[in-house]
Write an enzyme that holds these catalytic residues in place. Structure first.
Site: not given
Length: 189
Positions: A12, A39, A133
């Site tokens: 991310s 992401h 995540d």
């Protein structure tokens, strides 16, 4: 690791420079599949596949279609705003279900499906990011006999994601981006 069939890389915030470094480190004729889960903003046009392809010539990087058959020597980028899952028959399934950890695509969702489809032939790499995540997905990879690698939080622009994975999984391997790149280069051996 011998017999690797897939390398799944999730990240991310702060991960794109490391992803570029890892793509450059892939062996010239790598035989495994690479799946990248990043992401990204949902409602903004993205040319991430083109950006990443520019980091390493000679590698095809593409956002796959639903039900596409997975091939070796390819790099797949999870499409913006879809979860990417790997089915038992080694096809890609794109899913528009709820975000996980506020993210779609979710790294956890992809890692968990990779663990089920590839078991001990899978390597998962979790990079910089600002939420947890990927931590549960790495646990799934390890529980199926695969290898879980986490970017050393001290080297991450946003250490929350790799640190969450380390806190959740004692069997992860903690490496710097340079060491991860060196490891990927050996996977065809």
């Amino acid at each position: 690791m011998t017999g690797c069939k897939v390398v799944a890389i999730g990240g991310s915030a702060g991960s794109i420079p490391v992803v570029a470094e890892l793509l450059q480190a892939l062996p010239a004729n790598f035989q495994f599949t690479v799946i990248i889960i990043l992401h990204r903003l949902k409602n903004v046009s993205s040319s991430m596949d083109t950006i990443l392809a520019g980091k390493r010539s000679g590698i095809m990087i593409a956002e796959p279609d639903d039900k596409e058959v997975i091939e070796g020597n390819r790099v797949y980028l999870a499409p913006q705003n879809y979860h990417l899952l790997i089915e038992a028959d080694k096809t890609i399934s794109l899913d528009y279900s709820e975000p996980v950890h506020y993210s779609r695509p979710s790294i956890d969702v992809t890692f968990e499906s990779v663990a089920q489809a590839y078991a001990d032939k899978a390597v998962a790499v979790l990079l910089s990011g600002a939420n947890p995540d990927g931590a549960d997905g790495l646990l799934a990879i390890v529980s199926q006999g695969g290898m879980a690698i986490v970017q050393d939080p001290a080297t991450a622009e946003y250490p929350a994601m790799p640190q969450a994975a380390i806190d959740r999984n004692r069997d992860v391997v903690i490496l710097t981006p340079e060491t991860i790149a060196s490891f990927l280069h050996t996977l065809n051996d």
